[in-house]
Design a protein around this motif. Structure first.
Motif, short mmCIF file in Angstrom:
data_model
loop_
_atom_site.label_atom_id
_atom_site.label_comp_id
_atom_site.label_asym_id
_atom_site.label_seq_id
_atom_site.Cartn_x
_atom_site.Cartn_y
_atom_site.Cartn_z
N ARG A 130 0.88 -1.12 0.01
CA ARG A 130 -0.06 -0.08 -0.07
C ARG A 130 0.97 1.25 0.09
N LEU A 135 -3.39 10.35 7.81
CA LEU A 135 -4.34 10.15 6.88
C LEU A 135 -5.58 11.33 7.16
N HIS A 149 -4.02 10.11 2.05
CA HIS A 149 -3.33 8.90 1.18
C HIS A 149 -2.67 8.20 2.50
N ALA A 175 1.14 4.49 -2.40
CA ALA A 175 0.97 5.81 -2.23
C ALA A 175 2.27 6.66 -2.42
N TRP A 218 2.06 8.05 -5.68
CA TRP A 218 1.34 9.87 -5.83
C TRP A 218 2.55 10.73 -5.34
N TRP A 219 2.71 10.38 -4.12
CA TRP A 219 3.54 11.37 -3.22
C TRP A 219 4.67 11.88 -3.72
#
Ligand code: NDP
Length: 517
Positions: free
Chosen positions: A42, A186, A191, A46, A49-50
């Motif tokens: 996971r 979160l 995210h 993430a 994206w980050w």
């Protein structure tokens, strides 16, 4: 007495306990190897994206998180107090410093890590050279219980600001603080860039083997070796922030009240459970008696108990009580004297401040990390001897110097990652300074520019701007080009004069070198 947390066979949950009362604070999952791998998967999603966000956008998200953490400071400090037993005031101080680091990392990441031009040099003058620092991907952070917020934040904030996702395994004694951090993140960012996995040492070991791109470990030297061995299987790089045996040295011209105050706070705050805590003091013989009198004067008013407003809390990890007792006993057995406290100062949950003198340098209390509110104080003939004894340790984390005239000179001769002059542990609260040690205290750095770069890899790019005058990296290279290169290199580097050799000492340098090896 609180029992030591042991992993019951097949347990799927565990309880965190209040070390002052033994009451259950909360129940947490024991994450299995498969669940740790899922968390890392996971996190990897993430991270995609980050890491694609700009430094400015990441700063906005981290600032939003920082705001939430700050506004809920009282709630966080209360949770830290319940899980570790540390006084509310100390928990608030710890959290405030962690927040300051988060702010620094968020606002400085762009400046430190963004692409910048570097000189290509005369030989490669046709190239444009740039370097930038790219995130590694997913960082596994393994943290201790003694500073459950400040210590992991030193890795988490800097790893996130550099563009990585993080999977954090807090100590089994402080899982709630880890969960609190992941939940507030979160809520703030939306995210799962920061996740937490809980459990015992097995869960930490699983994180080392779960395909993360780096492990940032803070804990004991012994566990650090196990973490490194596990990471070696997959060539996963590690940062090791391990234990210490920090010394404070007091010069003849020092402000003795300030030095005594620093020694006492450095040794006893957080009930002595501080990696950079003061465990040894070396005092110039001219001021030794005066210093000791002032230290005792200040220390007599300090008590560890469960009263509201108490400045010293319990020992968080019950098995540490045996270590503290054994170090004091060993010092006394070998001729040391307890001028305050002693073996009887070690209770069932609390340890009263203990000051030992005349302790041989090879005893446990001088050589091993005690991790309790204890201090050895020794007289030295001068600062040469103070430095020699300070450096005679396999650890090298922090250190402290009290001197009016020679602070900087003495500090630079101490073999440790960090030194405070006329203050104590001040380096940890300055976000721009790198934090970490050498020797058995570990390697790698958190905090500051080095702390940001620790969670990145340098990306070097050389771009040809125009055809080279000297074509060197081609099979069409000419003899002329080679001659021109030799001329250029001679012009650039051929001018250094030979340093005359020092005459040989009559005692024979070779033999002396052999002896010191
Ligand atoms: P430990 O070494 O016992 O544990 C540290 C972390 O490692 C915990 O989360 C622990 O989990 C986990 N762990 C245990 N076994 C393994 C394993 N085989 N593989 C991976 N992870 C594992 O340290 P403490 O928590 O007792 O912390 C105190 C120590 O930390 C002291 O020596 C102190 O000096 C040092 N420290 C160093 C600092 C620094 O920056 N240099 C700062 C603060 C502390 P679990 O708790 O569930 O066993």
């Amino acid at each position: 007495m609180t029992t030591v947390q042991a992993r019951p066979e097949g347990a799927t949950t565990f309880e965190s306990l209040d070390p002052t009362t033994g009451d259950v604070v909360a129940t947490h999952p024991v994450h299995t190897e498969a669940e740790v791998r899922e968390a890392v998967a996971r996190a990897r999603e993430a991270a995609a994206w980050w890491s694609a966000l700009s430094f400015d956008d990441r700063e906005k998200h981290l600032t939003a998180w920082k705001g939430v953490v700050t506004r809920r400071l009282a709630q966080l400090a209360d949770l830290m107090h319940r899980e570790t037993g540390k006084p509310h005031g100390d928990a608030t101080l710890e959290a405030a410093l962690g927040i300051d680091h988060l702010g620094w990392a968020a606002t400085h990441a762009g400046k430190v890590l963004k692409r910048r031009k570097v000189s290509a040099g005369l030989v490669m003058a046709n190239q444009a050279a740039t370097v930038e620092y790219k995130p590694l991907g997913v960082i596994g952070v393994i943290g201790p219980w003694n500073y459950p917020l400040f210590t992991p934040m030193g890795s988490i904030a800097y790893a996130l600001a550099a563009g990585n996702a993080v999977v954090f395994k807090p100590s089994e004694y402080t899982p709630g603080v880890g969960e609190w951090l992941a939940q507030t993140f979160l809520e703030s960012v939306g995210h799962p860039v920061l996740q937490v996995v809980t459990g015992f040492g097995d869960t930490g070991a699983a994180l080392c083997r779960a395909g993360v791109d780096k492990v940032a470990f803070t804990g004991s030297t012994a566990t650090g070796k196990r973490v490194m061995a596990a990471c070696a299987e997959t060539l996963t790089p590690v940062v090791i922030e391990a234990g210490g045996k920090d010394a404070l040295i007091v010069d003849a011209d020092a402000d003795l009240d300030a030095a005594a105050d620093a020694a006492l706070w450095g040794a006893c705050s957080n009930a002595g459970q501080t990696c950079t805590g003061v465990e040894r003091v070396y005092v110039h013989e001219q001021v030794y008696d005066d210093f000791l009198a002032r230290l005792l004067d200040q220390a007599r008013g300090l008590r560890a108990d469960a009263q509201p407003g108490s400045q010293l809390g319990p020992i968080t990890m019950p098995k540490q009580l045996d270590v503290i007792r054994s170090h004091i006993q060993d010092a006394l057995d070998r001729g040391g004297r307890a001028v305050l406290g002693g073996v009887e100062a070690v209770g069932e949950r609390f340890v009263q401040p203990t000051i030992l003198v005349d302790v041989p340098e090879d005893s446990l209390a001088v050589q091993e990390e005690t991790f309790g509110p204890t201090l050895t104080v020794a007289k030295v003939r001068d600062m040469e001897e103070a430095i020699e004894r300070t450096n005679a340790t396999r650890y090298g984390l922090g250190s402290t110097v009290f001197s009016k005239a020679r602070g900087m000179e003495l500090a630079s001769r101490i073999r440790s990652g960090m030194t405070a002059i006329n203050g104590v542990i001040t380096f940890a609260a300055i976000p721009s300074l790198p934090f970490g040690g050498i020797g058995d205290s570990g390697f790698g750095r958190i905090h500051g520019e080095d702390g940001l770069k620790e969670f990145t890899y340098p990306k070097a790019i050389a771009r040809q701007r125009f055809k080279p005058v000297l074509a060197l990296t081609t099979f069409t290279r000419t003899d002329k080009a080679e001659q021109q290169l030799a001329q250029l290199v001679t012009m650039l580097h051929g001018r250094g004069t030979t340093i005359p050799k020092a005459p040989r000492a009559t005692t024979g340098g070779v033999n002396r070198r052999r002896r010191t090896r």
